[in-house]
Design an enzyme around this catalytic site. Structure first.
Site, PDB file in Angstrom:
ATOM      1  N   GLY A   9       0.922  -1.281   0.127  1.00 12.58           N
ATOM      2  CA  GLY A   9      -0.019  -0.009   0.058  1.00 12.58           C
ATOM      3  C   GLY A   9       0.944   1.310  -0.039  1.00 12.58           C
ATOM      4  O   GLY A   9       1.976   1.223  -0.077  1.00 12.58           O
ATOM      5  N   MET A  10       0.336   2.433   0.062  1.00 10.57           N
ATOM      6  CA  MET A  10       0.803   3.818  -0.135  1.00 10.57           C
ATOM      7  C   MET A  10       1.706   3.707   0.969  1.00 10.57           C
ATOM      8  O   MET A  10       2.804   4.396   0.906  1.00 10.57           O
ATOM      9  CB  MET A  10      -0.134   4.765  -0.422  1.00 10.57           C
ATOM     10  CG  MET A  10       0.255   6.239  -0.700  1.00 10.57           C
ATOM     11  SD  MET A  10      -0.894   7.239  -1.099  1.00 10.57           S
ATOM     12  CE  MET A  10      -1.907   7.569   0.323  1.00 10.57           C
ATOM     13  N   LEU A  11       1.373   3.817   2.262  1.00 10.52           N
ATOM     14  CA  LEU A  11       2.090   3.890   3.419  1.00 10.52           C
ATOM     15  C   LEU A  11       3.165   2.578   3.620  1.00 10.52           C
ATOM     16  O   LEU A  11       4.106   3.035   4.016  1.00 10.52           O
ATOM     17  CB  LEU A  11       1.198   4.150   4.778  1.00 10.52           C
ATOM     18  CG  LEU A  11       1.967   4.014   6.042  1.00 10.52           C
ATOM     19  CD1 LEU A  11       2.887   5.043   6.160  1.00 10.52           C
ATOM     20  CD2 LEU A  11       0.874   4.123   7.227  1.00 10.52           C
ATOM     21  N   ASP A  32      -4.316 -12.983   4.919  1.00 16.54           N
ATOM     22  CA  ASP A  32      -5.576 -12.123   4.819  1.00 16.54           C
ATOM     23  C   ASP A  32      -5.967 -11.827   6.056  1.00 16.54           C
ATOM     24  O   ASP A  32      -6.143 -12.846   6.924  1.00 16.54           O
ATOM     25  CB  ASP A  32      -6.451 -13.185   4.107  1.00 16.54           C
ATOM     26  CG  ASP A  32      -7.726 -12.540   3.994  1.00 16.54           C
ATOM     27  OD1 ASP A  32      -7.965 -11.419   4.536  1.00 16.54           O
ATOM     28  OD2 ASP A  32      -8.825 -13.177   3.527  1.00 16.54           O
ATOM     29  N   THR A  58      -9.671   0.958   2.315  1.00 15.29           N
ATOM     30  CA  THR A  58      -9.396   2.432   2.482  1.00 15.29           C
ATOM     31  C   THR A  58     -10.506   3.402   1.467  1.00 15.29           C
ATOM     32  O   THR A  58     -10.182   4.504   1.348  1.00 15.29           O
ATOM     33  CB  THR A  58      -7.894   2.960   2.108  1.00 15.29           C
ATOM     34  OG1 THR A  58      -7.432   2.480   0.921  1.00 15.29           O
ATOM     35  CG2 THR A  58      -7.125   2.532   3.330  1.00 15.29           C
ATOM     36  N   ASP A  98      -8.370  10.360  11.409  1.00 11.90           N
ATOM     37  CA  ASP A  98      -9.331  11.361  11.746  1.00 11.90           C
ATOM     38  C   ASP A  98     -10.457  11.249  11.624  1.00 11.90           C
ATOM     39  O   ASP A  98     -11.388  11.900  12.117  1.00 11.90           O
ATOM     40  CB  ASP A  98      -8.854  12.981  11.137  1.00 11.90           C
ATOM     41  CG  ASP A  98      -9.032  12.837   9.573  1.00 11.90           C
ATOM     42  OD1 ASP A  98      -8.505  11.769   9.156  1.00 11.90           O
ATOM     43  OD2 ASP A  98      -9.257  13.776   9.128  1.00 11.90           O
ATOM     44  N   TYR A 121     -16.871   3.927   7.344  1.00 14.27           N
ATOM     45  CA  TYR A 121     -15.173   3.694   7.527  1.00 14.27           C
ATOM     46  C   TYR A 121     -14.551   4.172   8.643  1.00 14.27           C
ATOM     47  O   TYR A 121     -13.933   3.458   9.363  1.00 14.27           O
ATOM     48  CB  TYR A 121     -14.335   4.705   6.252  1.00 14.27           C
ATOM     49  CG  TYR A 121     -13.022   4.823   6.388  1.00 14.27           C
ATOM     50  CD1 TYR A 121     -12.005   3.844   5.945  1.00 14.27           C
ATOM     51  CD2 TYR A 121     -12.459   6.105   6.630  1.00 14.27           C
ATOM     52  CE1 TYR A 121     -10.705   3.800   6.058  1.00 14.27           C
ATOM     53  CE2 TYR A 121     -11.018   6.232   6.858  1.00 14.27           C
ATOM     54  CZ  TYR A 121     -10.240   5.107   6.495  1.00 14.27           C
ATOM     55  OH  TYR A 121      -8.829   5.214   6.715  1.00 14.27           O
ATOM     56  N   TRP A 145      -5.400  12.762   5.620  1.00 11.93           N
ATOM     57  CA  TRP A 145      -5.266  13.174   4.295  1.00 11.93           C
ATOM     58  C   TRP A 145      -3.691  12.803   3.524  1.00 11.93           C
ATOM     59  O   TRP A 145      -2.898  13.682   3.241  1.00 11.93           O
ATOM     60  CB  TRP A 145      -5.292  15.021   4.305  1.00 11.93           C
ATOM     61  CG  TRP A 145      -6.509  15.371   4.646  1.00 11.93           C
ATOM     62  CD1 TRP A 145      -7.400  14.852   5.534  1.00 11.93           C
ATOM     63  CD2 TRP A 145      -6.799  16.827   4.255  1.00 11.93           C
ATOM     64  NE1 TRP A 145      -8.579  15.885   5.344  1.00 11.93           N
ATOM     65  CE2 TRP A 145      -8.283  16.922   4.854  1.00 11.93           C
ATOM     66  CE3 TRP A 145      -6.326  17.686   3.836  1.00 11.93           C
ATOM     67  CZ2 TRP A 145      -9.086  18.023   4.627  1.00 11.93           C
ATOM     68  CZ3 TRP A 145      -7.095  19.025   3.484  1.00 11.93           C
ATOM     69  CH2 TRP A 145      -8.498  19.102   4.102  1.00 11.93           C
TER      70      TRP A 145
HETATM   71  N1  LIG Z   1      -5.166   7.370   2.772  1.00  9.46           N
HETATM   72  C1  LIG Z   1      -5.348   8.177   3.506  1.00  9.46           C
HETATM   73  O1  LIG Z   1      -5.591   9.389   3.166  1.00  9.46           O
HETATM   74  C2  LIG Z   1      -5.588   7.868   5.020  1.00  9.46           C
HETATM   75  C3  LIG Z   1      -5.817   8.786   5.814  1.00  9.46           C
HETATM   76  C4  LIG Z   1      -5.914   8.413   7.312  1.00  9.46           C
HETATM   77  C5  LIG Z   1      -5.619   7.045   7.625  1.00  9.46           C
HETATM   78  N2  LIG Z   1      -5.010   6.226   6.851  1.00  9.46           N
HETATM   79  C6  LIG Z   1      -4.824   5.081   7.157  1.00  9.46           C
HETATM   80  O2  LIG Z   1      -3.517   4.665   7.098  1.00  9.46           O
HETATM   81  C7  LIG Z   1      -3.384   3.286   6.546  1.00  9.46           C
HETATM   82  C8  LIG Z   1      -2.513   2.944   5.371  1.00  9.46           C
HETATM   83  O3  LIG Z   1      -3.324   3.628   4.234  1.00  9.46           O
HETATM   84  P1  LIG Z   1      -2.949   3.684   2.783  1.00  9.46           P
HETATM   85  O4  LIG Z   1      -3.587   4.930   2.035  1.00  9.46           O
HETATM   86  O5  LIG Z   1      -1.486   3.226   2.422  1.00  9.46           O
HETATM   87  O6  LIG Z   1      -3.731   2.225   2.446  1.00  9.46           O
HETATM   88  P2  LIG Z   1      -3.558   1.604   0.855  1.00  9.46           P
HETATM   89  O7  LIG Z   1      -2.585   1.989  -0.035  1.00  9.46           O
HETATM   90  O8  LIG Z   1      -5.281   1.399   0.473  1.00  9.46           O
HETATM   91  O9  LIG Z   1      -2.952   0.195   1.170  1.00  9.46           O
HETATM   92  C9  LIG Z   1      -3.513  -0.904   2.005  1.00  9.46           C
HETATM   93  C10 LIG Z   1      -3.230  -2.226   1.664  1.00  9.46           C
HETATM   94  O10 LIG Z   1      -3.839  -3.252   2.537  1.00  9.46           O
HETATM   95  C11 LIG Z   1      -3.830  -4.167   1.774  1.00  9.46           C
HETATM   96  N3  LIG Z   1      -5.135  -5.198   2.134  1.00  9.46           N
HETATM   97  C12 LIG Z   1      -6.533  -5.107   1.870  1.00  9.46           C
HETATM   98  N4  LIG Z   1      -7.386  -5.742   2.416  1.00  9.46           N
HETATM   99  C13 LIG Z   1      -6.401  -6.546   3.114  1.00  9.46           C
HETATM  100  C14 LIG Z   1      -6.306  -7.960   3.914  1.00  9.46           C
HETATM  101  N5  LIG Z   1      -7.616  -8.341   4.245  1.00  9.46           N
HETATM  102  N6  LIG Z   1      -5.438  -8.562   4.249  1.00  9.46           N
HETATM  103  C15 LIG Z   1      -4.187  -8.104   3.984  1.00  9.46           C
HETATM  104  N7  LIG Z   1      -3.802  -6.967   3.157  1.00  9.46           N
HETATM  105  C16 LIG Z   1      -5.122  -6.221   2.840  1.00  9.46           C
HETATM  106  C17 LIG Z   1      -4.448  -3.799   0.321  1.00  9.46           C
HETATM  107  O11 LIG Z   1      -4.285  -4.676  -0.628  1.00  9.46           O
HETATM  108  P3  LIG Z   1      -5.177  -4.434  -2.025  1.00  9.46           P
HETATM  109  O12 LIG Z   1      -4.750  -3.174  -2.831  1.00  9.46           O
HETATM  110  O13 LIG Z   1      -4.980  -5.609  -2.957  1.00  9.46           O
HETATM  111  O14 LIG Z   1      -6.786  -4.393  -1.642  1.00  9.46           O
HETATM  112  C18 LIG Z   1      -3.385  -2.693   0.148  1.00  9.46           C
HETATM  113  O15 LIG Z   1      -2.101  -3.147  -0.380  1.00  9.46           O
HETATM  114  C19 LIG Z   1      -4.833   2.689   6.707  1.00  9.46           C
HETATM  115  O16 LIG Z   1      -4.853   1.998   7.992  1.00  9.46           O
HETATM  116  C20 LIG Z   1      -5.500   3.740   6.589  1.00  9.46           C
HETATM  117  O17 LIG Z   1      -6.888   3.476   7.112  1.00  9.46           O
HETATM  118  C21 LIG Z   1      -5.161   6.570   5.322  1.00  9.46           C
END
Ligand SMILES: NC(=O)c1ccc[n+]([C@@H]2O[C@H](COP(=O)([O-])OP(=O)(O)OC[C@H]3O[C@@H](n4cnc5c(N)ncnc54)[C@H](OP(=O)(O)O)[C@@H]3O)[C@@H](O)[C@H]2O)c1
Length: 279
Positions: A9-11, A32, A58, A98, A121, A145
């Site tokens: 994922g992005m982070l 999983d 997400t 947030d 969410y 964000w």
């Molecule tokens: N993005 C934002 O703006 C934001 C803001 C606040 C907090 N956050 C939190 O920060 C964290 C990282 O966010 P991100 O944007 O980096 O997330 P992301 O890019 O959506 O990455 C999430 C990863 O988790 C994997 N995943 C999904 N379901 C899964 C499962 N059942 N078992 C194992 N892996 C699984 C996804 O795989 P697939 O792609 O194949 O589904 C993806 O590689 C998350 O906890 C998010 O809630 C994000």
């Protein structure tokens, strides 16, 4: 070893890059998190000292119509990870958001402010925070964000649209702090290395609206795009968002010495890195 779950994922990708030899990344092909058997087997075999859970569902609007998936991944999945961590005495680091707040406070949210999510969410992520405590050793890091080099995000969307259009309309009544995943990853490592436990907020400092963020992106990227204002209710997305959800991050600074840079400085660094094509 620090195990990053959701490493594609992005982070996750930025965190793995910063951890170097200390890190090991796994994602949906290896584990999983909605399956207790999968989680127990993988964590039991790898026996990490720390598990950082970056895996999540997400899609904020998608969660509204897929409540079961949202709760399974963002809520129950964290419980399985926490129980697996408990069994081997590992620290669980859970990333949260947030969006567990309703945005009505009017000043930055501290770690102890009462949550009140407005969306599925937000509810599912709050469930995840609570489930993290199944592991006696746990750390919850709330952020907001996010943008980074390795995922869909607002900066990339604006740059794409800005190359096609000379005028855009972007909401100007949601206020927050755009946060670069590299700065968040740095703060997560600082929290781990300083032995921190409990809840922490981590976001780039200072704040703006999405509209102000879009204008800054175009200014920094040298694109001549007019950004017109619109309200959140005019945009009418399926999930409700908090209108003012900046996060007070002084506890992070006090306990680790790490102070995330201002969002605009981080944006400049991000765009420079992006332009250098060094990723
Ligand atoms: N993005 C934002 O703006 C934001 C803001 C606040 C907090 N956050 C939190 O920060 C964290 C990282 O966010 P991100 O944007 O980096 O997330 P992301 O890019 O959506 O990455 C999430 C990863 O988790 C994997 N995943 C999904 N379901 C899964 C499962 N059942 N078992 C194992 N892996 C699984 C996804 O795989 P697939 O792609 O194949 O589904 C993806 O590689 C998350 O906890 C998010 O809630 C994000």
């Amino acid at each position: 070893m620090i195990l990053v779950v959701g490493a594609n994922g992005m982070l996750g990708r930025d965190l793995i890059a910063l951890l170097g030899d200390r890190g090991h990344g796994i994602d949906i092909d290896d584990i999983d998190i909605t399956s207790p058997e999968s989680v127990m087997t993988v964590i039991g075999e790898l026996k990490p000292e720390v598990v950082v859970n970056c895996a999540a569902y997400t899609d904020v609007d998608g969660c509204e119509s897929n409540t079961e998936t949202a709760m399974a991944v963002n809520g129950e999945g964290v419980a399985y990870l926490a129980m697996a961590c408990r069994d081997i005495g590992a620290l669980l680091v859970q990333i949260s958001t947030d969006y567990i707040f309703d945005g009505g406070k009017g000043t930055p949210y501290g770690e102890d402010d009462a949550p009140c999510p407005l969306s599925v969410y937000g509810e599912s992520k709050l469930a995840g925070e609570m489930n993290a405590s199944f592991s006696p050793e746990h750390l919850v890091v709330r952020t907001q964000w996010l943008y980074g080099l390795h995922g869909k995000n607002f900066v990339e969307t604006m740059l794409r649209l800005g190359a096609e259009k000379d005028e855009l309309t972007v909401v100007d009544d949601q206020i927050g702090s755009p946060t670069w995943t590299v700065d968040l990853a740095r703060s997560i490592i600082a929290l781990i290395d300083n032995g921190c436990r409990g809840v922490y907020h981590s976001a780039n400092s200072e704040y703006c609206s999405w509209n102000g963020f879009a204008q800054a992106i175009f200014e920094e990227a040298g694109l001549n795009v007019t950004v017109k204002p619109m309200t959140t209710s005019e945009l009418n997305r399926p999930a409700r968002r908090p209108l003012y959800s900046t996060l007070e991050c002084s506890k992070l600074a006090a306990d680790t010495g790490f102070r995330p840079q201002a969002w605009r400085t981080a944006l400049r660094e991000y765009l420079k890195l992006r332009a250098s094509n060094s990723y």
